[in-house]
Design an enzyme around this catalytic site. Structure first.
Site, PDB file in Angstrom:
ATOM      1  N   SER A   7     -27.457  17.446 -34.531  1.00 48.53           N
ATOM      2  CA  SER A   7     -26.897  18.707 -34.047  1.00 48.53           C
ATOM      3  C   SER A   7     -25.803  19.173 -34.996  1.00 48.53           C
ATOM      4  O   SER A   7     -24.812  18.464 -35.207  1.00 48.53           O
ATOM      5  CB  SER A   7     -26.302  18.519 -32.653  1.00 48.53           C
ATOM      6  OG  SER A   7     -25.462  19.623 -32.362  1.00 48.53           O
ATOM      7  N   HIS A  30     -31.050  20.595 -35.183  1.00 50.69           N
ATOM      8  CA  HIS A  30     -30.767  21.037 -33.814  1.00 50.69           C
ATOM      9  C   HIS A  30     -29.606  22.029 -33.844  1.00 50.69           C
ATOM     10  O   HIS A  30     -28.502  21.699 -34.308  1.00 50.69           O
ATOM     11  CB  HIS A  30     -30.425  19.822 -32.951  1.00 50.69           C
ATOM     12  CG  HIS A  30     -30.240  20.120 -31.499  1.00 50.69           C
ATOM     13  ND1 HIS A  30     -31.298  20.213 -30.603  1.00 50.69           N
ATOM     14  CD2 HIS A  30     -29.123  20.349 -30.771  1.00 50.69           C
ATOM     15  CE1 HIS A  30     -30.825  20.475 -29.394  1.00 50.69           C
ATOM     16  NE2 HIS A  30     -29.508  20.578 -29.468  1.00 50.69           N
ATOM     17  N   ASP A  32     -27.189  24.447 -31.667  1.00 57.30           N
ATOM     18  CA  ASP A  32     -26.676  24.686 -30.315  1.00 57.30           C
ATOM     19  C   ASP A  32     -26.075  26.079 -30.216  1.00 57.30           C
ATOM     20  O   ASP A  32     -25.050  26.365 -30.841  1.00 57.30           O
ATOM     21  CB  ASP A  32     -25.612  23.640 -29.981  1.00 57.30           C
ATOM     22  CG  ASP A  32     -26.232  22.284 -29.703  1.00 57.30           C
ATOM     23  OD1 ASP A  32     -27.117  22.218 -28.837  1.00 57.30           O
ATOM     24  OD2 ASP A  32     -25.839  21.303 -30.362  1.00 57.30           O
ATOM     25  N   HIS A  63     -31.416  25.317 -29.391  1.00 59.69           N
ATOM     26  CA  HIS A  63     -31.101  25.013 -27.992  1.00 59.69           C
ATOM     27  C   HIS A  63     -30.238  26.146 -27.442  1.00 59.69           C
ATOM     28  O   HIS A  63     -29.064  26.254 -27.775  1.00 59.69           O
ATOM     29  CB  HIS A  63     -30.371  23.658 -27.975  1.00 59.69           C
ATOM     30  CG  HIS A  63     -29.942  23.201 -26.626  1.00 59.69           C
ATOM     31  ND1 HIS A  63     -29.081  22.131 -26.450  1.00 59.69           N
ATOM     32  CD2 HIS A  63     -30.242  23.626 -25.378  1.00 59.69           C
ATOM     33  CE1 HIS A  63     -28.878  21.937 -25.161  1.00 59.69           C
ATOM     34  NE2 HIS A  63     -29.558  22.837 -24.490  1.00 59.69           N
ATOM     35  N   MET A  65     -28.132  27.676 -24.886  1.00 59.03           N
ATOM     36  CA  MET A  65     -27.303  27.494 -23.688  1.00 59.03           C
ATOM     37  C   MET A  65     -26.711  28.852 -23.357  1.00 59.03           C
ATOM     38  O   MET A  65     -25.505  29.094 -23.510  1.00 59.03           O
ATOM     39  CB  MET A  65     -26.220  26.437 -23.970  1.00 59.03           C
ATOM     40  CG  MET A  65     -26.800  25.030 -24.005  1.00 59.03           C
ATOM     41  SD  MET A  65     -25.710  23.844 -24.788  1.00 59.03           S
ATOM     42  CE  MET A  65     -26.176  24.089 -26.493  1.00 59.03           C
ATOM     43  N   ASP A 174     -30.305  14.830 -25.234  1.00 53.59           N
ATOM     44  CA  ASP A 174     -29.205  15.481 -25.959  1.00 53.59           C
ATOM     45  C   ASP A 174     -27.895  15.164 -25.263  1.00 53.59           C
ATOM     46  O   ASP A 174     -27.708  15.511 -24.089  1.00 53.59           O
ATOM     47  CB  ASP A 174     -29.478  16.993 -25.947  1.00 53.59           C
ATOM     48  CG  ASP A 174     -28.475  17.787 -26.755  1.00 53.59           C
ATOM     49  OD1 ASP A 174     -27.558  17.196 -27.349  1.00 53.59           O
ATOM     50  OD2 ASP A 174     -28.621  19.025 -26.784  1.00 53.59           O
TER      51      ASP A 174
HETATM   52  C1  DX5 Z   1     -23.983  19.818 -26.065  1.00 49.34           C
HETATM   53  C2  DX5 Z   1     -24.992  20.080 -27.147  1.00 49.34           C
HETATM   54  C3  DX5 Z   1     -25.330  18.897 -27.956  1.00 49.34           C
HETATM   55  C4  DX5 Z   1     -24.172  18.298 -28.705  1.00 49.34           C
HETATM   56  C5  DX5 Z   1     -24.434  16.837 -28.869  1.00 49.34           C
HETATM   57  O1  DX5 Z   1     -23.907  20.920 -25.214  1.00 49.34           O
HETATM   58  O2  DX5 Z   1     -26.205  20.565 -26.599  1.00 49.34           O
HETATM   59  O3  DX5 Z   1     -26.427  19.146 -28.838  1.00 49.34           O
HETATM   60  O4  DX5 Z   1     -23.948  18.854 -29.967  1.00 49.34           O
HETATM   61  O5  DX5 Z   1     -23.327  16.253 -29.453  1.00 49.34           O
HETATM   62  P1  DX5 Z   1     -23.059  14.693 -29.380  1.00 49.34           P
HETATM   63  O6  DX5 Z   1     -24.240  14.014 -30.023  1.00 49.34           O
HETATM   64  O7  DX5 Z   1     -21.796  14.530 -30.115  1.00 49.34           O
HETATM   65  O8  DX5 Z   1     -22.954  14.332 -27.908  1.00 49.34           O
HETATM   66 ZN    ZN Z   2     -28.069  20.685 -27.890  1.00 49.26          ZN
END
Ligand code: DX5
Ligand code: ZN
Length: 221
Positions: A7, A30, A32, A63, A65, A174
């Site tokens: 990510s 990935h 976000d 992804h 959100m 994730d």
């Molecule tokens: C959180 C994101 C993740 C995040 C994961 O809302 O969707 O993709 O970047 O980060 P780590 O691996 O540090 O938990």
């Molecule tokens: Zn994510």
């Protein structure tokens, strides 16, 4: 084989091209995308996806959100996303169905994600038409949180549902994935691992990706 999706939320955004070149042995980038409504944080959007597309051949796993994702899926597909994951909690079921239809129409792969408090069964109306299910193992919004082990039974349930209804669908996890938790997630049935801080916080990023692959594939004693 287990796939690794670093990510870039944990990358240095001032040097994003260099940071993406560091992960060329991974399977996905990935990305976000956070809107400050669906999650209490704001990250990056369509122009950044466009720019990333120009500097990597890796598939972009985007992804979303964001609330009411139907408003933006076409734009993200056009910007170069290969796979778009929306959240089942981000709209009413009729709109989720319509959004998935739009994604299929523009030729992007379709992912559907569930937050930690959302049960696996909510996926059932769409499970047969998905390319990927994303089970969150932290509350979405921030990198660097701890893996929620209480999500492991849900990962197992989703894997069982996929075995019965859509065996080719990927199962991604994730949140809080590191050299220890990657194995728990894979043992529960995940085959795609998102890792932000575990990859970008490492002194040697390619070595960390290789270590994650190795740990995730280790057989249980
Ligand atoms: C959180 C994101 C993740 C995040 C994961 O809302 O969707 O993709 O970047 O980060 P780590 O691996 O540090 O938990
Ligand atoms: Zn994510």
């Amino acid at each position: 084989m287990v796939k690794i999706a670093p990510s870039i939320l944990s990358a240095d955004f001032a040097n994003l091209e260099r940071e993406i070149r560091q992960i060329k042995t991974a399977d996905y980038v990935h990305v976000d995308v956070m809107d400050g409504c669906f999650v209490p944080n704001i990250s990056i959007g369509i122009p950044v996806v466009e720019s990333i597309r120009r500097v990597t051949d890796l598939p972009l796993d985007v992804h979303l959100m964001i609330d009411r994702p139907s408003r933006y899926v076409e734009a993200f597909a056009k910007a170069g996303a290969d796979l778009l994951t929306i959240h089942v909690e981000a709209d009413i079921p009729e709109e989720i169905s319509r959004t998935i239809a739009v994604m299929k129409n523009v030729g992007v792969q379709v992912g559907l994600s569930i937050k930690p408090k959302t049960p696996a069964e909510i996926l059932l109306p769409w499970i047969e038409i998905l390319d990927l299910v994303l089970v969150m193992t932290v509350e979405p919004g921030f990198g660097g949180q701890s893996f929620m082990e209480d999500q492991l039974p849900k990962i197992r349930t989703v894997r069982q549902m996929l075995r019965e209804k859509n065996p080719l669908c990927e199962l991604e996890v994730d949140g809080g994935i590191d050299l220890r938790t990657c194995r728990l997630a894979v043992e529960a049935g995940a085959n795609v691992l998102v890792a932000g801080s575990a990859v970008y916080g490492a002194p040697d990023i390619p070595a960390r990706i290789a270590d994650l692959r190795r740990c995730a594939s280790m057989q249980q004693d």
